[in-house]
Design a protein around this motif. Sequence first.
Motif, PDB file in Angstrom:
ATOM      1  N   VAL A  13      50.772 -83.032   0.479  1.00 28.44           N
ATOM      2  CA  VAL A  13      50.326 -81.996  -0.451  1.00 28.44           C
ATOM      3  C   VAL A  13      49.623 -80.876   0.313  1.00 28.44           C
ATOM      4  CG1 VAL A  13      48.734 -81.506  -2.366  1.00 28.44           C
ATOM      5  CG2 VAL A  13      50.176 -83.552  -2.429  1.00 28.44           C
ATOM      6  N   ASP A  14      48.774 -81.240   1.271  1.00 32.48           N
ATOM      7  CA  ASP A  14      48.061 -80.231   2.059  1.00 32.48           C
ATOM      8  C   ASP A  14      49.019 -79.374   2.888  1.00 32.48           C
ATOM      9  OD1 ASP A  14      45.596 -81.016   1.053  1.00 32.48           O
ATOM     10  OD2 ASP A  14      45.106 -82.274   2.779  1.00 32.48           O
ATOM     11  N   GLU A  15      50.027 -79.999   3.491  1.00 32.88           N
ATOM     12  CA  GLU A  15      51.000 -79.235   4.273  1.00 32.88           C
ATOM     13  C   GLU A  15      51.805 -78.286   3.380  1.00 32.88           C
ATOM     14  OE1 GLU A  15      52.031 -82.314   7.937  1.00 32.88           O
ATOM     15  OE2 GLU A  15      52.986 -82.607   5.968  1.00 32.88           O
ATOM     16  N   THR A  16      52.211 -78.770   2.219  1.00 30.50           N
ATOM     17  CA  THR A  16      52.967 -77.933   1.284  1.00 30.50           C
ATOM     18  C   THR A  16      52.145 -76.731   0.849  1.00 30.50           C
ATOM     19  OG1 THR A  16      54.144 -79.885   0.466  1.00 30.50           O
ATOM     20  CG2 THR A  16      54.210 -77.909  -0.912  1.00 30.50           C
ATOM     21  N   THR A  17      50.910 -76.977   0.484  1.00 26.75           N
ATOM     22  CA  THR A  17      50.025 -75.892   0.057  1.00 26.75           C
ATOM     23  C   THR A  17      49.818 -74.885   1.189  1.00 26.75           C
ATOM     24  OG1 THR A  17      48.910 -77.378  -1.482  1.00 26.75           O
ATOM     25  CG2 THR A  17      47.718 -75.375  -0.844  1.00 26.75           C
ATOM     26  N   ASP A  18      49.506 -75.391   2.371  1.00 23.23           N
ATOM     27  CA  ASP A  18      49.254 -74.511   3.513  1.00 23.23           C
ATOM     28  C   ASP A  18      50.496 -73.702   3.876  1.00 23.23           C
ATOM     29  OD1 ASP A  18      47.247 -73.935   5.827  1.00 23.23           O
ATOM     30  OD2 ASP A  18      49.172 -74.295   6.808  1.00 23.23           O
ATOM     31  N   LEU A  19      51.646 -74.336   3.884  1.00 19.75           N
ATOM     32  CA  LEU A  19      52.889 -73.653   4.226  1.00 19.75           C
ATOM     33  C   LEU A  19      53.140 -72.479   3.287  1.00 19.75           C
ATOM     34  CD1 LEU A  19      55.337 -73.992   6.203  1.00 19.75           C
ATOM     35  CD2 LEU A  19      56.452 -75.244   4.350  1.00 19.75           C
ATOM     36  N   TRP A  20      53.008 -72.683   1.989  1.00 20.93           N
ATOM     37  CA  TRP A  20      53.284 -71.610   1.024  1.00 20.93           C
ATOM     38  C   TRP A  20      52.181 -70.554   0.984  1.00 20.93           C
ATOM     39  CZ3 TRP A  20      57.767 -70.141  -0.204  1.00 20.93           C
ATOM     40  CH2 TRP A  20      58.816 -71.047  -0.228  1.00 20.93           C
ATOM     41  N   LEU A  21      50.945 -70.953   1.173  1.00 16.07           N
ATOM     42  CA  LEU A  21      49.878 -69.942   1.237  1.00 16.07           C
ATOM     43  C   LEU A  21      50.032 -69.083   2.496  1.00 16.07           C
ATOM     44  CD1 LEU A  21      46.778 -71.925  -0.068  1.00 16.07           C
ATOM     45  CD2 LEU A  21      48.072 -70.131  -1.248  1.00 16.07           C
ATOM     46  N   THR A  22      50.461 -69.713   3.588  1.00 17.00           N
ATOM     47  CA  THR A  22      50.725 -68.963   4.812  1.00 17.00           C
ATOM     48  C   THR A  22      51.895 -68.005   4.598  1.00 17.00           C
ATOM     49  OG1 THR A  22      49.847 -70.753   6.179  1.00 17.00           O
ATOM     50  CG2 THR A  22      51.336 -69.186   7.258  1.00 17.00           C
ATOM     51  N   ALA A  23      52.948 -68.474   3.944  1.00 20.09           N
ATOM     52  CA  ALA A  23      54.107 -67.611   3.658  1.00 20.09           C
ATOM     53  C   ALA A  23      53.700 -66.426   2.794  1.00 20.09           C
ATOM     54  CB  ALA A  23      55.202 -68.420   2.970  1.00 20.09           C
ATOM     55  N   LYS A  24      52.861 -66.659   1.821  1.00 19.72           N
ATOM     56  CA  LYS A  24      52.400 -65.581   0.937  1.00 19.72           C
ATOM     57  C   LYS A  24      51.603 -64.541   1.736  1.00 19.72           C
ATOM     58  CE  LYS A  24      49.476 -64.726  -3.075  1.00 19.72           C
ATOM     59  NZ  LYS A  24      48.575 -65.321  -4.050  1.00 19.72           N
ATOM     60  N   LYS A  25      50.684 -65.014   2.563  1.00 23.76           N
ATOM     61  CA  LYS A  25      49.844 -64.105   3.344  1.00 23.76           C
ATOM     62  C   LYS A  25      50.683 -63.286   4.325  1.00 23.76           C
ATOM     63  CE  LYS A  25      45.646 -64.018   6.099  1.00 23.76           C
ATOM     64  NZ  LYS A  25      44.443 -64.772   6.414  1.00 23.76           N
TER      65      LYS A  25
END
Length: 163
Positions: A61-73
């Motif tokens: 869950v943490d990797e998924t969240t981080d991956l998409w928040l990084t993509a957004k930024k």
Amino acid sequence: MEPDTFTFGPYKISPSEVFFRTELSYAFVNLRPVVPGHILFWRNIFIIVWREVKRFLDLTVDETTDLWLTAKKIGGQLENYHKASSLTFTIQDGPQAGQTVPHVHIHILPRKTGDFENNDEIYDAIDTQEKELKKKLDLDKERKDRSADEMAREADNYRLLFS
């Protein structure tokens, strides 16, 4: 401490090509443009998690969240930097989906009106790039590998967006 190399499945990525990182993921510039002659598509950015994970469903869950928040930024900064009007985010999850590098990754491509005659042609272009990467990037005569210096300069420019 800065790692000597980063990995993307079986491939080594130089630290000079990495321009953004978090505790769980990092972003780097690509070796080849997706489409020759489309300057924006030199800007096919990859974002991956540090841990080598082959399939999206295997991310925590943490990797998924981080991956998409990084993509957004990163996507927001790249859209502004390249004066684009849209972004394409893609994941090819598994071999039947076109994934050729067995490491979960997101492609980010800044887009402009008219960059492709048919908007969905972008997916064919990404698929072609992925297949060539698996073949060690030595078969296509038109799409040339960029030099390490060229990729480092691009990554340096992107690093400034996040400092």
